[in-house]
Design an enzyme around this catalytic site. Structure first.
Site, PDB file in Angstrom:
ATOM      1  N   ARG A 116       0.902  -1.163   0.000  1.00 56.41           N
ATOM      2  CA  ARG A 116       0.000   0.000   0.000  1.00 56.41           C
ATOM      3  C   ARG A 116       0.925   1.193   0.000  1.00 56.41           C
ATOM      4  O   ARG A 116       1.642   1.421   0.955  1.00 56.41           O
ATOM      5  CB  ARG A 116      -0.902  -0.026   1.234  1.00 56.41           C
ATOM      6  CG  ARG A 116      -1.710   1.252   1.477  1.00 56.41           C
ATOM      7  CD  ARG A 116      -2.710   1.515   0.358  1.00 56.41           C
ATOM      8  NE  ARG A 116      -3.578   2.675   0.679  1.00 56.41           N
ATOM      9  CZ  ARG A 116      -3.297   3.930   0.330  1.00 56.41           C
ATOM     10  NH1 ARG A 116      -2.188   4.215  -0.344  1.00 56.41           N
ATOM     11  NH2 ARG A 116      -4.128   4.902   0.667  1.00 56.41           N
ATOM     12  N   HIS A 144       1.871   7.208   1.622  1.00 56.34           N
ATOM     13  CA  HIS A 144       0.765   8.170   1.533  1.00 56.34           C
ATOM     14  C   HIS A 144       0.507   8.787   2.903  1.00 56.34           C
ATOM     15  O   HIS A 144       1.110   8.385   3.911  1.00 56.34           O
ATOM     16  CB  HIS A 144      -0.500   7.476   1.017  1.00 56.34           C
ATOM     17  CG  HIS A 144      -1.132   6.548   2.026  1.00 56.34           C
ATOM     18  ND1 HIS A 144      -0.622   5.305   2.303  1.00 56.34           N
ATOM     19  CD2 HIS A 144      -2.208   6.692   2.843  1.00 56.34           C
ATOM     20  CE1 HIS A 144      -1.360   4.717   3.232  1.00 56.34           C
ATOM     21  NE2 HIS A 144      -2.330   5.549   3.588  1.00 56.34           N
ATOM     22  N   HIS A 161      -2.875  11.294   5.062  1.00 55.90           N
ATOM     23  CA  HIS A 161      -4.240  11.840   4.966  1.00 55.90           C
ATOM     24  C   HIS A 161      -4.525  12.729   6.159  1.00 55.90           C
ATOM     25  O   HIS A 161      -3.775  12.724   7.140  1.00 55.90           O
ATOM     26  CB  HIS A 161      -5.295  10.739   4.834  1.00 55.90           C
ATOM     27  CG  HIS A 161      -4.916   9.424   5.453  1.00 55.90           C
ATOM     28  ND1 HIS A 161      -4.901   9.231   6.804  1.00 55.90           N
ATOM     29  CD2 HIS A 161      -4.499   8.257   4.890  1.00 55.90           C
ATOM     30  CE1 HIS A 161      -4.517   7.983   7.051  1.00 55.90           C
ATOM     31  NE2 HIS A 161      -4.256   7.373   5.919  1.00 55.90           N
ATOM     32  N   GLU A 217      -5.433   7.251  11.466  1.00 61.20           N
ATOM     33  CA  GLU A 217      -5.731   5.872  11.030  1.00 61.20           C
ATOM     34  C   GLU A 217      -5.416   4.897  12.152  1.00 61.20           C
ATOM     35  O   GLU A 217      -4.282   4.820  12.615  1.00 61.20           O
ATOM     36  CB  GLU A 217      -4.890   5.552   9.791  1.00 61.20           C
ATOM     37  CG  GLU A 217      -4.944   4.091   9.343  1.00 61.20           C
ATOM     38  CD  GLU A 217      -4.110   3.866   8.083  1.00 61.20           C
ATOM     39  OE1 GLU A 217      -4.149   4.719   7.173  1.00 61.20           O
ATOM     40  OE2 GLU A 217      -3.399   2.839   8.023  1.00 61.20           O
ATOM     41  N   HIS A 263       2.934   7.301   5.886  1.00 62.80           N
ATOM     42  CA  HIS A 263       3.121   5.894   6.245  1.00 62.80           C
ATOM     43  C   HIS A 263       3.031   4.985   5.030  1.00 62.80           C
ATOM     44  O   HIS A 263       2.632   5.422   3.948  1.00 62.80           O
ATOM     45  CB  HIS A 263       2.115   5.484   7.317  1.00 62.80           C
ATOM     46  CG  HIS A 263       0.686   5.818   6.980  1.00 62.80           C
ATOM     47  ND1 HIS A 263       0.140   7.061   7.224  1.00 62.80           N
ATOM     48  CD2 HIS A 263      -0.296   5.089   6.413  1.00 62.80           C
ATOM     49  CE1 HIS A 263      -1.122   7.065   6.838  1.00 62.80           C
ATOM     50  NE2 HIS A 263      -1.416   5.884   6.328  1.00 62.80           N
ATOM     51  N   GLU A 282     -10.754   5.660   1.744  1.00 63.40           N
ATOM     52  CA  GLU A 282      -9.458   5.041   1.476  1.00 63.40           C
ATOM     53  C   GLU A 282      -9.041   5.280   0.018  1.00 63.40           C
ATOM     54  O   GLU A 282      -7.870   5.188  -0.320  1.00 63.40           O
ATOM     55  CB  GLU A 282      -9.547   3.549   1.782  1.00 63.40           C
ATOM     56  CG  GLU A 282      -8.395   2.694   1.324  1.00 63.40           C
ATOM     57  CD  GLU A 282      -7.055   3.085   1.928  1.00 63.40           C
ATOM     58  OE1 GLU A 282      -7.031   3.628   3.048  1.00 63.40           O
ATOM     59  OE2 GLU A 282      -6.029   2.841   1.263  1.00 63.40           O
TER      60      GLU A 282
HETATM   61 MN    MN Z   1      -3.384   5.361   5.449  1.00 64.61          MN
END
Ligand code: MN
Ligand code: MN
Length: 417
Positions: free
Chosen positions: A124, A127, A129, A133, A172, A195
């Site tokens: 993943r 990124h 945000h 999280e 992360h 997401e």
């Molecule tokens: Mn995340």
């Protein structure tokens, strides 16, 4: 709306005088409090219970509490059941994600949920945000990386039952490890989060002029000529080197964060364990970085129940991991509605609303309750009554002094105690 339509059906079906009087005679009794009466127990013509019109029994039979609510259910509160099982998977090479957010689950204003799978080596991408999280590992092994606001890097490997928490805005990454990658559930501390709309490192780089990249990173612009022009989100990578090797490569002169970004919830103390089960807590008191999310993992034995209670400080977002359960939520009105829960399902209880969860299966029922708060708080119905003036409790409910004296004392998360 549900209640109104049931009443309408009863009124229409019970046209005969005898049927009406039989129904009314049973109304407003113990376990059957409503007037007009509600529930299958009050139906005098069995055909009134049939669903002769179009329906899909495969789906409908998954929710017996909707098909035939307890006679004590009344009113119609906003839907508090959702499921990852019915959410479309966004699949890319390396894994997939699916989500239940406020966009399709209106009640879920404080938490948005994501279920994600990464194969071994699946990444993943890097990124960040605007929301924090929180996550619980539900399968396999995963490596997480994060950089804190003091420039201190953190990397750790997590397994089933472990949590991570990334404060809002901290960058992360996640990567599935051998032998078979990972699955995990994320909770964002904002129900509107998606997401599929995070700030992606690839997107930023692709949308920055090459000469600016050259200035920023101190290398020739040409060095960036092969960067992806579309984001990666999830992509298949190689299984990474051992943790110690990667930790050494990531090291910074700034040092390491004061607190770990991971926590082993399965290893947390079992609060008030009884024959009925136990609760394990992770909040800022034992998982210091988790300042905006508190969690309680409930294990309810077969035949037992998570007792009647509420949470004074936050909405409760639930994710069901194992077993089968049934929850009733109570609100002023009165309103009381019941739903069934299975692995992969999501439940939601607004702040302060009463609820209980029964284990309706033959195995342990396990669910995690997530709160947008720095601490876990609850009020137990039985404990409140046990510590109110006994005469007042007896007079209020027409109970004998002996009955009131027999109520469990202490928080009593699980019964039997
Ligand atoms: Mn995340
Ligand atoms: Mn609860």
């Amino acid at each position: 709306m549900k209640g109104v339509s049931r009443r309408g059906i009863l009124a229409a079906g019970a046209a005969g005088g005898a049927a009406i009087s039989a129904t009314v005679a049973r109304a407003a009794g113990f376990g059957n409090p409503d007037q007009p009466p509600e529930g299958a127990v009050n139906v005098t013509n069995p055909r009134a219970l049939a669903v002769p019109g179009p329906h899909d029994s495969g789906l409908a039979d998954m929710m017996p509490a909707f098909q035939s609510p307890p006679a004590t259910d009344v009113g119609s509160m906003p839907q508090f059941w959702a499921s990852f099982n019915l959410a479309p998977r966004r699949i890319q090479d390396g894994g997939w994600g699916r989500q239940v957010t406020q966009a399709d689950f209106a009640i879920s204003t404080e938490i948005a949920g994501v279920d994600m799978r990464l194969s071994a080596g699946g990444i993943r991408e890097l990124h960040w945000h605007q929301q924090a999280e929180w996550a619980i590992m539900t399968y396999g092994h995963c490596r997480i990386t994060v950089l804190d606001a003091q420039g201190r890097p953190f990397v750790a490997d997590v397994k089933e039952g472990d949590l991570w928490y990334f404060p809002a805005g901290l960058p992360h990454s996640l990567q599935g490890l051998a032998p078979d990658g990972a699955q995990f559930v994320l909770a964002f501390d904002n129900g509107a989060s998606s997401e599929f709309n995070t700030l992606l490192a690839t997107d930023w780089m692709a949308h920055t002029p090459p000469e600016v990249l050259a200035k920023n990173f101190g290398v020739p612009a040409d060095a960036f000529r092969n960067i992806p022009v579309h984001s990666r989100w999830i992509f298949q990578g190689e299984v990474p080197p051992p943790l110690d090797v990667v930790k050494a490569r990531m090291a910074s002169k700034a040092g390491v964060p004061a607190y770990p970004f991971t926590f082993s919830l399965y290893d947390a103390p079992k609060m008030g364990e009884t024959a009925g089960g136990y609760v394990q807590i992770a909040d800022s008191t034992n998982f210091p970085v988790s300042r905006t999310v508190a969690a309680g993992l409930a294990t309810v034995r077969p035949g037992a129940m998570r007792t009647m209670h509420w949470h004074p400080n936050a909405d409760e977002w639930q994710y069901y991991l194992k077993g089968e359960g049934r929850m009733t939520v109570f609100n002023a009105g009165p309103e009381a509605n019941t739903a069934n829960f299975r692995p992969g399902d999501v439940g939601y209880v607004k702040k302060g609303l009463g609820h209980y969860v029964e284990n309706t299966g033959k195995e342990d029922l396990v669910f995690v309750a997530v709160f947008r708060s720095d601490r876990y708080e609850e009020v137990s119905f039985a404990d409140w009554l046990a510590h109110s003036p006994p005469e007042m409790v007896a007079a209020t409910f027409n109970l004998s002094a002996e009955t009131v004296a027999a109520f469990p004392r202490g928080r009593g998360d699980m019964m039997p105690g």
